[in-house]
Design a protein around this motif. Structure first.
Motif, mmCIF file in Angstrom:
data_model
loop_
_atom_site.group_PDB
_atom_site.id
_atom_site.type_symbol
_atom_site.label_atom_id
_atom_site.label_comp_id
_atom_site.label_asym_id
_atom_site.label_seq_id
_atom_site.Cartn_x
_atom_site.Cartn_y
_atom_site.Cartn_z
ATOM 1 N N ALA A 20 30.691 43.808 49.724
ATOM 2 C CA ALA A 20 31.240 45.101 50.199
ATOM 3 C C ALA A 20 32.131 45.851 49.104
ATOM 4 O O ALA A 20 31.919 47.286 48.971
ATOM 5 C CB ALA A 20 31.949 45.012 51.538
ATOM 6 N N ALA A 21 32.967 45.308 48.333
ATOM 7 C CA ALA A 21 34.078 45.601 47.643
ATOM 8 C C ALA A 21 33.320 46.364 46.436
ATOM 9 O O ALA A 21 33.959 47.212 45.750
ATOM 10 C CB ALA A 21 35.132 44.839 47.405
ATOM 11 N N GLY A 22 32.375 45.414 46.174
ATOM 12 C CA GLY A 22 31.808 45.922 44.779
ATOM 13 C C GLY A 22 32.843 46.051 43.696
ATOM 14 O O GLY A 22 33.629 45.291 43.445
ATOM 15 N N ALA A 23 32.671 46.669 42.585
ATOM 16 C CA ALA A 23 33.925 46.839 41.555
ATOM 17 C C ALA A 23 35.047 47.535 41.822
ATOM 18 O O ALA A 23 35.685 47.681 40.881
ATOM 19 C CB ALA A 23 32.817 47.475 40.072
ATOM 20 N N ALA A 24 35.123 48.180 42.967
ATOM 21 C CA ALA A 24 35.938 49.349 43.219
ATOM 22 C C ALA A 24 37.293 48.557 43.528
ATOM 23 O O ALA A 24 38.461 48.899 43.272
ATOM 24 C CB ALA A 24 35.719 50.068 44.515
ATOM 25 N N VAL A 25 37.141 47.327 43.940
ATOM 26 C CA VAL A 25 38.610 46.423 44.162
ATOM 27 C C VAL A 25 38.617 45.256 43.211
ATOM 28 O O VAL A 25 37.586 44.563 43.042
ATOM 29 C CB VAL A 25 38.356 45.973 45.830
ATOM 30 N N PRO A 26 39.850 44.988 42.583
ATOM 31 C CA PRO A 26 39.890 43.923 41.811
ATOM 32 C C PRO A 26 39.886 42.692 42.610
ATOM 33 O O PRO A 26 40.775 42.731 43.557
ATOM 34 C CB PRO A 26 41.129 44.167 41.000
ATOM 35 N N LEU A 27 39.003 41.848 42.241
ATOM 36 C CA LEU A 27 38.946 40.417 42.955
ATOM 37 C C LEU A 27 39.428 39.347 41.924
ATOM 38 O O LEU A 27 38.976 39.438 40.858
ATOM 39 C CB LEU A 27 37.663 40.226 43.497
ATOM 40 N N GLU A 28 39.789 38.354 42.528
ATOM 41 C CA GLU A 28 39.942 37.109 41.877
ATOM 42 C C GLU A 28 39.540 36.050 42.756
ATOM 43 O O GLU A 28 39.800 36.080 43.989
ATOM 44 C CB GLU A 28 41.633 36.784 41.597
ATOM 45 N N THR A 29 38.762 35.093 42.021
ATOM 46 C CA THR A 29 38.036 34.061 43.116
ATOM 47 C C THR A 29 38.553 32.687 42.676
ATOM 48 O O THR A 29 38.716 32.400 41.294
ATOM 49 C CB THR A 29 36.643 34.074 42.900
ATOM 50 N N ILE A 30 38.663 31.764 43.679
ATOM 51 C CA ILE A 30 39.085 30.512 43.407
ATOM 52 C C ILE A 30 37.869 29.525 43.568
ATOM 53 O O ILE A 30 37.175 29.992 44.593
ATOM 54 C CB ILE A 30 40.360 30.035 44.201
ATOM 55 N N ASP A 31 37.513 28.522 42.946
ATOM 56 C CA ASP A 31 36.196 27.876 43.145
ATOM 57 C C ASP A 31 36.361 26.646 44.233
ATOM 58 O O ASP A 31 36.899 25.587 44.006
ATOM 59 C CB ASP A 31 35.880 27.011 41.770
ATOM 60 N N THR A 32 36.022 27.180 45.393
ATOM 61 C CA THR A 32 36.134 26.555 46.653
ATOM 62 C C THR A 32 35.403 26.973 47.862
ATOM 63 O O THR A 32 35.197 28.395 47.533
ATOM 64 C CB THR A 32 37.741 26.406 47.286
ATOM 65 N N ASP A 33 34.837 26.240 48.705
ATOM 66 C CA ASP A 33 34.287 26.932 49.868
ATOM 67 C C ASP A 33 35.151 27.202 50.925
ATOM 68 O O ASP A 33 34.841 27.717 51.798
ATOM 69 C CB ASP A 33 33.083 26.005 50.212
ATOM 70 N N SER A 34 36.393 26.533 50.865
ATOM 71 C CA SER A 34 37.341 26.633 51.962
ATOM 72 C C SER A 34 37.868 27.927 52.051
ATOM 73 O O SER A 34 39.037 28.312 50.748
ATOM 74 C CB SER A 34 38.038 25.362 51.989
#
Length: 90
Positions: A56-70
């Motif tokens: 939903a956010a696409g490129a408009a929101v800066p996202l950081e992901t952590i490699d987990t399913d939790s």
């Protein structure tokens, strides 16, 4: 603010005509995008809600992901979350 409704809305926002489908989710994403680098959105890479939010956010929101399913960042992901929080709050 009802978080459950917000999460449902964020997953629906990926559909076409997003503003009319869920104006609250659209306004939240617009507000986060306006914060630019003052906002940090940290997501669990394999969590379904996080995946929907990222879509939903696409490129408009800066996202950081952590490699987990939790989405609760249990186990080793907790240390990665702490590192990301400290980095973003510094």
């Amino acid at each position: 603010m009802n978080i459950t409704s917000l999460i449902k809305g964020l997953s629906r926002i990926v559909q076409t005509d997003q503003e009319s489908r869920n104006p609250l989710a659209s306004r939240v994403l617009t507000a986060i995008a306006a914060w630019q680098t003052d906002a940090a959105v940290i997501l669990a890479r394999g969590d379904a809600t996080a995946i929907a939010f990222a879509a939903a956010a696409g490129a408009a929101v800066p996202l950081e992901t952590i490699d987990t399913d939790s989405h609760s960042f249990t186990g080793p992901a907790g240390a990665a979350l702490e590192t990301a929080l400290r980095r973003n709050l510094a």
